[in-house]
Design a protein around this motif. Structure first.
Motif, PDB file in Angstrom:
ATOM      1  N   PRO A  10     -19.616  50.318  26.238  1.00  0.00           N
ATOM      2  CA  PRO A  10     -18.346  49.502  26.535  1.00  0.00           C
ATOM      3  C   PRO A  10     -18.711  49.005  28.120  1.00  0.00           C
ATOM      4  CG  PRO A  10     -17.705  51.173  25.258  1.00  0.00           C
ATOM      5  CD  PRO A  10     -19.125  51.484  25.676  1.00  0.00           C
ATOM      6  N   ARG A  70     -15.028  48.526  22.599  1.00  0.00           N
ATOM      7  CA  ARG A  70     -13.919  48.782  23.121  1.00  0.00           C
ATOM      8  C   ARG A  70     -13.505  50.197  23.650  1.00  0.00           C
ATOM      9  NH1 ARG A  70      -9.928  46.927  19.438  1.00  0.00           N
ATOM     10  NH2 ARG A  70      -8.439  48.370  20.340  1.00  0.00           N
ATOM     11  N   ASP A 121     -12.602  43.162  23.751  1.00  0.00           N
ATOM     12  CA  ASP A 121     -13.324  41.822  23.928  1.00  0.00           C
ATOM     13  C   ASP A 121     -12.423  40.831  24.951  1.00  0.00           C
ATOM     14  OD1 ASP A 121     -15.892  42.003  22.624  1.00  0.00           O
ATOM     15  OD2 ASP A 121     -14.812  41.628  20.661  1.00  0.00           O
ATOM     16  N   ALA A 123     -15.830  41.081  29.290  1.00  0.00           N
ATOM     17  CA  ALA A 123     -16.522  41.940  28.386  1.00  0.00           C
ATOM     18  C   ALA A 123     -17.952  41.428  28.122  1.00  0.00           C
ATOM     19  CB  ALA A 123     -15.863  42.106  27.020  1.00  0.00           C
ATOM     20  N   PHE A 153     -17.750  46.086  31.232  1.00  0.00           N
ATOM     21  CA  PHE A 153     -16.940  44.961  31.797  1.00  0.00           C
ATOM     22  C   PHE A 153     -17.129  44.825  33.087  1.00  0.00           C
ATOM     23  CE2 PHE A 153     -15.145  47.634  28.340  1.00  0.00           C
ATOM     24  CZ  PHE A 153     -14.707  46.663  27.304  1.00  0.00           C
TER      25      PHE A 153
END
Length: 238
Positions: free
Chosen positions: A136, A53, A177, A47, A138
């Motif tokens: 979000p 999320r 996370d 993350a 990642f």
């Protein structure tokens, strides 16, 4: 002989199932996948925006390197104009962290198009701006080095492999996370149900501990060994 790869056909996951998965912790979803013997974790993806999320249907993108000495502009990210709302973009740059595959401009467009998030098997940049937007994100890595004229778009809508795990377009990506994972579309409903049971079991254990029960006793009473079966009382489980 054709060099085109067949586009994998996966079941369409109802939005209600995606929304249920979005409310669940990835740890619970991972336990549910484990109970079915399915590998879901996208190893190495972390993350980049604390507290963000997401869950959505995977829209897969593949990059390949180009000769950096050339002068031709390769328009590597124009695919984003055609990404459906509600998707999570999954970008595969073979895990390379040499240059970036996502930044603040793409984030701005993604938010306008109601894209739910991005998972990069590669690097991002402009992380401070992306955090300010609460998007979000990642990724495998972070770098400031532009991907412009270092990589080009190879394909969209084909299965990719991230950290040893296959992601097909239309599978469900769940990320928080803890990192990111994929839920195969054909198992999405069952995984959501089992993950909800996992959270129910852990909630029951936590409540019992708060009331003074020993941890080992609470785990035994509520079936911690198989939390995806749901919480049960001691008379139902040994």
């Amino acid at each position: 002989m054709s060099t085109h790869h067949a586009v994998p056909v996966v079941p369409v996951v109802p939005s209600e199932i995606v929304d249920r998965l979005a409310r669940l912790d990835t740890a619970s979803v991972s336990d549910a996948l484990d109970s079915l013997g399915i590998r879901g974790v996208l190893s190495g993806v972390a993350a980049r925006v604390p507290g963000a999320r997401t869950a959505g249907l995977a829209h897969t993108v593949t990059y390949r390197p180009v000769d950096a000495s050339g002068k031709t502009f390769h328009n590597a990210a124009n695919y984003l104009d055609d990404v459906p709302a509600g998707s999570v973009v999954v970008v595969d740059n073979a895990g390379s962290t040499d240059c970036t595959n996502w930044g603040s401009l793409l984030t701005t467009l993604a938010r306008r198009r109601d894209v739910r998030g991005t998972v990069l098997h590669g690097s991002a940049r402009d992380v401070a701006e992306i955090r300010a937007m609460g998007y979000p994100l990642f990724s495998t890595g972070v770098t400031m080095v532009s991907g412009k004229n270092r990589v080009e778009l190879a394909a969209t809508g084909h299965k990719v492999t991230v950290g040893g795990t296959t992601v097909r377009p239309g599978d469900v990506i769940v990320a928080d996370d803890n990192g990111a994972l994929v839920v195969p579309a054909e198992h999405a409903a069952e995984v959501a149900e089992r993950a909800e049971r996992v959270e129910g079991t852990e909630t029951a254990i936590a409540a019992a501990i708060a009331e003074g029960l020993r941890l080992d006793e609470a785990r035994q009473r509520f079936g911690y060994a198989k939390p995806w079966d749901g919480p049960a009382t001691g008379e139902h489980r040994a």
